[in-house]
Design a protein around this motif. Sequence first.
Motif, PDB file in Angstrom:
ATOM      1  N   SER A   1       0.833  -1.208   0.000  1.00 24.95           N
ATOM      2  CA  SER A   1       0.000   0.000   0.000  1.00 24.95           C
ATOM      3  C   SER A   1       0.867   1.257   0.000  1.00 24.95           C
ATOM      4  CB  SER A   1      -1.025  -0.001   1.134  1.00 24.95           C
ATOM      5  OG  SER A   1      -0.395   0.064   2.358  1.00 24.95           O
ATOM      6  N   GLN A   2       2.088   1.157   0.531  1.00 17.96           N
ATOM      7  CA  GLN A   2       2.996   2.326   0.451  1.00 17.96           C
ATOM      8  C   GLN A   2       3.583   2.471  -0.955  1.00 17.96           C
ATOM      9  OE1 GLN A   2       5.760   2.840   3.687  1.00 17.96           O
ATOM     10  NE2 GLN A   2       4.119   2.888   5.208  1.00 17.96           N
ATOM     11  N   VAL A   3       3.674   1.378  -1.697  1.00 18.19           N
ATOM     12  CA  VAL A   3       4.048   1.484  -3.114  1.00 18.19           C
ATOM     13  C   VAL A   3       2.917   2.217  -3.852  1.00 18.19           C
ATOM     14  CG1 VAL A   3       4.490   0.197  -5.261  1.00 18.19           C
ATOM     15  CG2 VAL A   3       5.526  -0.574  -3.108  1.00 18.19           C
TER      16      VAL A   3
ATOM     17  N   LYS B   1       5.084   6.135  -1.606  1.00 16.62           N
ATOM     18  CA  LYS B   1       6.144   6.266  -0.585  1.00 16.62           C
ATOM     19  C   LYS B   1       7.286   5.293  -0.820  1.00 16.62           C
ATOM     20  CE  LYS B   1       5.298   7.364   3.828  1.00 16.62           C
ATOM     21  NZ  LYS B   1       4.733   7.260   5.183  1.00 16.62           N
ATOM     22  N   ARG B   2       6.999   4.175  -1.479  1.00 17.17           N
ATOM     23  CA  ARG B   2       8.028   3.186  -1.838  1.00 17.17           C
ATOM     24  C   ARG B   2       7.922   2.962  -3.334  1.00 17.17           C
ATOM     25  NH1 ARG B   2      10.365   3.356   2.873  1.00 17.17           N
ATOM     26  NH2 ARG B   2       8.726   3.669   4.389  1.00 17.17           N
ATOM     27  N   GLU B   3       9.088   2.686  -3.933  1.00 22.05           N
ATOM     28  CA  GLU B   3       9.086   2.627  -5.392  1.00 22.05           C
ATOM     29  C   GLU B   3       8.551   1.312  -5.945  1.00 22.05           C
ATOM     30  OE1 GLU B   3      12.053   3.140  -9.050  1.00 22.05           O
ATOM     31  OE2 GLU B   3      12.626   4.050  -7.137  1.00 22.05           O
ATOM     32  N   CYS B   4       8.935   0.207  -5.296  1.00 19.89           N
ATOM     33  CA  CYS B   4       8.686  -1.092  -5.913  1.00 19.89           C
ATOM     34  C   CYS B   4       8.650  -2.156  -4.820  1.00 19.89           C
ATOM     35  CB  CYS B   4       9.842  -1.346  -6.890  1.00 19.89           C
ATOM     36  SG  CYS B   4       9.845  -2.943  -7.651  1.00 19.89           S
ATOM     37  N   LEU B   5       7.727  -3.083  -4.931  1.00 23.44           N
ATOM     38  CA  LEU B   5       7.675  -4.193  -3.968  1.00 23.44           C
ATOM     39  C   LEU B   5       8.656  -5.281  -4.394  1.00 23.44           C
ATOM     40  CD1 LEU B   5       6.002  -5.664  -1.575  1.00 23.44           C
ATOM     41  CD2 LEU B   5       5.015  -6.928  -3.485  1.00 23.44           C
ATOM     42  N   SER B   6       9.452  -5.772  -3.474  1.00 19.92           N
ATOM     43  CA  SER B   6      10.277  -6.957  -3.747  1.00 19.92           C
ATOM     44  C   SER B   6       9.482  -8.193  -3.353  1.00 19.92           C
ATOM     45  CB  SER B   6      11.560  -6.910  -2.916  1.00 19.92           C
ATOM     46  OG  SER B   6      12.351  -5.831  -3.333  1.00 19.92           O
TER      47      SER B   6
ATOM     48  N   TYR C   1       6.395  -4.254  -9.067  1.00 20.80           N
ATOM     49  CA  TYR C   1       7.062  -5.253  -8.228  1.00 20.80           C
ATOM     50  C   TYR C   1       8.154  -5.949  -9.010  1.00 20.80           C
ATOM     51  CZ  TYR C   1       4.358  -8.921 -10.612  1.00 20.80           C
ATOM     52  OH  TYR C   1       3.818  -9.757 -11.553  1.00 20.80           O
ATOM     53  N   LYS C   2       9.099  -6.521  -8.269  1.00 21.42           N
ATOM     54  CA  LYS C   2      10.147  -7.322  -8.906  1.00 21.42           C
ATOM     55  C   LYS C   2      10.381  -8.571  -8.053  1.00 21.42           C
ATOM     56  CE  LYS C   2      13.902  -4.964  -6.532  1.00 21.42           C
ATOM     57  NZ  LYS C   2      14.590  -3.775  -6.339  1.00 21.42           N
TER      58      LYS C   2
END
Length: 355
Positions: free
Chosen positions: A207-209, A213-218, A289-290
């Motif tokens: 949710s911060q992606v 606030k965050r660029e990308c989910l790992s 995501y990556k």
Amino acid sequence: MSDKAVLVTGGAGYIGSHTVIELLNANQNVVIIDNLTNSSYEAVRRIEKLTEKKVTFYKVDILDKKAMLEVFKRHDIWAVIHFAGLKAVGESTRIPLDYYHNNITGTILLLEAMKESNVHNIVFSSSATVYGDPAIIPIPETLPTGATNPYGRTKQFIEHIIRDLCTAENNWNAALLRYFNPAGAHPSGILGENPLGVPNNLMPYLSQVAIGKRECLSVFGEDYDTPDGTCVRDYINVIDLAKGHLAALTKMREPNVGCAEYNLGTGHGNTVLEMIHAFSKAVGRDLKYKIVARRPGDVRNLTANPEKANKELNWKCEKTLEETCESLWNWQSKNPNGLEDCPGDAPAESIICYL
Ligand code: NAD
Ligand code: UFG
């Protein structure tokens, strides 16, 4: 309306605050104690706003037994719901003594204060993490426990402590609630999870992606033996979870309850990729995501068999995954910085009685 009160430790936190709302809506009197190490007094203000009821709050640490005895003296408490604790798995491997001291010593002092105050009903926040890497899916409560990290071991040891106490003294009643993966927020968008710093857990990170606030989910690993290679978890809506606590309290009013463990989960597992797609749908756009390496300590699948709680507590999950994702996005988009922007801390009374 019962005149007696329920004491909620950790009631300003994520699950605690949602449970307090359900308790107040069910006309229970509530007293909260929380040291606010991982929460904000603003959560209590919002509970009051949402329910239009007053909550008694004390800034008290569960390591401070004298302060807890003072709270028990001031209020006619019949049961305790015990949420207070440290909960970050990774952190627990770095500072295990802090986890054992806060969670286990804190719980022992709480149990002693309860005993000295003649209160013998406790609902405890345990976790699916006590199952370690389970041999059977969906997981029944009868599966042997085997936590694999210090945080999980605090839950496992506390379960043993409470069970031993109930065996030794038959006037105690306990519900050990093993939560699967809590997610979502209050449907109003006024209350939700308020992670401090970088979130460890999937849904708050995602949710911060979404909010930028965050660029990308790992995504940690895609080579597990699951339908799409990513881990499976049982995501339980926080409102359903909160209602599970009410059901456990209702059970405690029956004679000779003793001590019992209950899985609180939906019974349905979802992969990480399924969760990303479900949340993206709620947000209305794709989220970045990556795939990266596995996270040490993660297990392939944690899905509950919730039949015991369904039957004995007369409780089951009602919210859909869509509702869970929509409520999370509603909360996150209305509160981009969680509760960080809110004014001032506790005007509430602090009782500090450290020796
Ligand atoms: P949270 O951190 O939001 O809430 C815990 C609350 O306890 C916080 O408000 C914190 O300030 C308070 N607290 C911590 N140590 C304290 C102390 N010594 N004295 C007084 N207050 C103290 O966490 P949450 O997600 O609401 O979790 C609640 C409980 O459920 C915890 O025991 C946690 O281990 C357990 N649990 C959580 C999850 C999850 O994924 N969120 C899963 C399984 C079990
Ligand atoms: N995940 C990612 N990327 C992230 C965060 C998580 O891919 O940035 C994956 C994890 O690898 C795991 C899944 O998303 O497969 C769920 O991870 P979480 O960290 O959200 O939750 P966990 O299942 O690891 O643990 C949580 C709580 C524990 C609790 C447990 C109960 O953190 O305290 O659920 O099942 F015990």
